[in-house]
Design a protein around this motif. Sequence first.
Motif, PDB file in Angstrom:
ATOM      1  N   LYS A  16      54.659  15.787  38.699  1.00  0.00           N
ATOM      2  CA  LYS A  16      54.919  15.258  37.364  1.00  0.00           C
ATOM      3  C   LYS A  16      55.629  16.272  36.481  1.00  0.00           C
ATOM      4  O   LYS A  16      56.358  15.909  35.548  1.00  0.00           O
ATOM      5  N   LYS A  17      55.455  17.565  36.766  1.00  0.00           N
ATOM      6  CA  LYS A  17      56.112  18.608  35.973  1.00  0.00           C
ATOM      7  C   LYS A  17      57.585  18.755  36.348  1.00  0.00           C
ATOM      8  O   LYS A  17      58.392  19.203  35.533  1.00  0.00           O
ATOM      9  N   MET A  18      57.940  18.418  37.605  1.00  0.00           N
ATOM     10  CA  MET A  18      59.326  18.520  38.069  1.00  0.00           C
ATOM     11  C   MET A  18      59.688  17.289  38.904  1.00  0.00           C
ATOM     12  O   MET A  18      60.018  17.401  40.083  1.00  0.00           O
ATOM     13  N   TYR A  61      45.662   4.682  47.693  1.00  0.00           N
ATOM     14  CA  TYR A  61      45.312   5.687  46.680  1.00  0.00           C
ATOM     15  C   TYR A  61      46.567   6.344  46.100  1.00  0.00           C
ATOM     16  O   TYR A  61      46.708   6.476  44.875  1.00  0.00           O
ATOM     17  N   ILE A  62      47.478   6.766  46.977  1.00  0.00           N
ATOM     18  CA  ILE A  62      48.703   7.434  46.512  1.00  0.00           C
ATOM     19  C   ILE A  62      49.554   6.474  45.702  1.00  0.00           C
ATOM     20  O   ILE A  62      50.111   6.838  44.652  1.00  0.00           O
ATOM     21  N   SER A  63      49.661   5.242  46.160  1.00  0.00           N
ATOM     22  CA  SER A  63      50.447   4.240  45.446  1.00  0.00           C
ATOM     23  C   SER A  63      49.912   4.029  44.029  1.00  0.00           C
ATOM     24  O   SER A  63      50.672   3.989  43.049  1.00  0.00           O
ATOM     25  N   LYS A  64      48.608   3.907  43.895  1.00  0.00           N
ATOM     26  CA  LYS A  64      48.002   3.717  42.576  1.00  0.00           C
ATOM     27  C   LYS A  64      48.238   4.923  41.677  1.00  0.00           C
ATOM     28  O   LYS A  64      48.552   4.784  40.488  1.00  0.00           O
ATOM     29  N   ARG A  65      48.097   6.112  42.245  1.00  0.00           N
ATOM     30  CA  ARG A  65      48.280   7.322  41.439  1.00  0.00           C
ATOM     31  C   ARG A  65      49.750   7.471  41.001  1.00  0.00           C
ATOM     32  O   ARG A  65      50.030   7.914  39.877  1.00  0.00           O
ATOM     33  N   LEU A  66      50.683   7.144  41.864  1.00  0.00           N
ATOM     34  CA  LEU A  66      52.100   7.201  41.478  1.00  0.00           C
ATOM     35  C   LEU A  66      52.358   6.274  40.290  1.00  0.00           C
ATOM     36  O   LEU A  66      53.073   6.641  39.347  1.00  0.00           O
ATOM     37  N   LYS A  67      51.780   5.094  40.340  1.00  0.00           N
ATOM     38  CA  LYS A  67      51.971   4.139  39.244  1.00  0.00           C
ATOM     39  C   LYS A  67      51.290   4.622  37.961  1.00  0.00           C
ATOM     40  O   LYS A  67      51.853   4.509  36.872  1.00  0.00           O
ATOM     41  N   ARG A  87      53.315   7.118  36.419  1.00  0.00           N
ATOM     42  CA  ARG A  87      54.675   6.597  36.199  1.00  0.00           C
ATOM     43  C   ARG A  87      55.713   7.448  36.914  1.00  0.00           C
ATOM     44  O   ARG A  87      56.778   7.772  36.373  1.00  0.00           O
ATOM     45  N   LEU A  88      55.396   7.811  38.148  1.00  0.00           N
ATOM     46  CA  LEU A  88      56.299   8.607  38.972  1.00  0.00           C
ATOM     47  C   LEU A  88      57.135   7.683  39.855  1.00  0.00           C
ATOM     48  O   LEU A  88      56.618   6.737  40.438  1.00  0.00           O
ATOM     49  N   PRO A  89      58.431   7.973  39.976  1.00  0.00           N
ATOM     50  CA  PRO A  89      59.336   7.079  40.703  1.00  0.00           C
ATOM     51  C   PRO A  89      59.470   7.374  42.195  1.00  0.00           C
ATOM     52  O   PRO A  89      60.254   6.720  42.888  1.00  0.00           O
ATOM     53  N   GLN A  90      58.746   8.365  42.715  1.00  0.00           N
ATOM     54  CA  GLN A  90      58.937   8.789  44.097  1.00  0.00           C
ATOM     55  C   GLN A  90      58.601   7.666  45.086  1.00  0.00           C
ATOM     56  O   GLN A  90      57.698   6.866  44.863  1.00  0.00           O
ATOM     57  N   PHE A  91      59.350   7.671  46.185  1.00  0.00           N
ATOM     58  CA  PHE A  91      59.071   6.734  47.270  1.00  0.00           C
ATOM     59  C   PHE A  91      57.828   7.181  48.034  1.00  0.00           C
ATOM     60  O   PHE A  91      57.509   8.368  48.102  1.00  0.00           O
ATOM     61  N   LEU A  92      57.162   6.218  48.639  1.00  0.00           N
ATOM     62  CA  LEU A  92      56.074   6.495  49.578  1.00  0.00           C
ATOM     63  C   LEU A  92      56.463   5.892  50.914  1.00  0.00           C
ATOM     64  O   LEU A  92      56.801   4.707  51.001  1.00  0.00           O
ATOM     65  N   THR A  93      56.456   6.719  51.953  1.00  0.00           N
ATOM     66  CA  THR A  93      56.835   6.236  53.271  1.00  0.00           C
ATOM     67  C   THR A  93      55.831   6.715  54.301  1.00  0.00           C
ATOM     68  O   THR A  93      54.966   7.555  54.024  1.00  0.00           O
TER      69      THR A  93
END
Length: 329
Positions: A158-160, A188-194, A197-203
């Motif tokens: 989130k900082k970079m 868990y990762i998907s929920k935390r990204l949302k 509000r982080l735009p990174q892909f999860l694969t």
Amino acid sequence: MWVQLILAFVVSPVCGYHNELAYVRGANYLPSYSHNDVQTWIDFDAGLVDRELGWARSKLDLNTVRIFLHSLPWKYDRVKFTANLTSLLQSCEKHKLKALFVIFDDDFGNITPNRTFITSGEYKHSNWVPNPGPSITSNSSLWAPLEAYVDDLLAITKKMPSSVLAFGLMNEPHRGGLHPFLSHFGNYISKRLKQHRLPQFLTCDQYFSYCTNPQATNQTALSLHSYDPPPTLEKQIKAILAQGATSKLPAMVTECANRKTDFFEVIMPVFYKYPIGWIFWELMLGVDQFDKKGNNGLVYQGVLYPNGTFYRPEEQDCIRYGKCGPPPK
């Protein structure tokens, strides 16, 4: 790059499909001092990492590096791990690279490494180390600390945020019984990204029967590994692009290339033909288990020596531009 961006629109299995990750040009990165994914972080050398990441950009014009994290160094010294990861991201930002962080790993060995693995010094000469290891992935009562590990990774991201392209849920999942672990942490990762509000892909690497259904692990991008010769590689690329078109997800190949079955000279023309992102194994020729000579007398993998020179200079233009001569005999 411009050619690949155009291809992302006009060459696709289904008319109208745009592969958002077609621009990815990358390498798997393990620092040249490191034998494995634990030593990278315990013996972290910020100056050396910065120099080698600089070569990824200046010598090969790469824009992405795939990097293996590990929960054991985080658990052993959370403050140091966080500082080292922050330093690496600062180098990525400096050299205009994006990181694809592999969060968990099922590959190689049946051990579940613990604190003694570090304090005994065993980590300094071990081959690749699973993360977190089978005795943890199979026991849901041990997953809570791993959620804290994920939370720290996302807090740093989130900082970079502009320096992180994506998160890989797990590298090459193949042991039996991993579906609950993958489902739990994908969610868990998907929920935390949302939440952040982080735009990174999860694969998650499509490997054996795992991660072939992106909805089951909340994937927002598709990825696969291929060490196959061109005819098979081409079929695999077409298949994952077709899946991407159907699921409306971008796609990339996150491992490829070796000097046995798929030399750069035979696979790079295939990659430059299709709108597919690619990340080869591996940037540095250092001390890990993949940097050994095979029966043909050639080092199996690794492009650059620790002094920055090329193991095979003819690979530079092949990787950078797709201008490839014949492979070694």
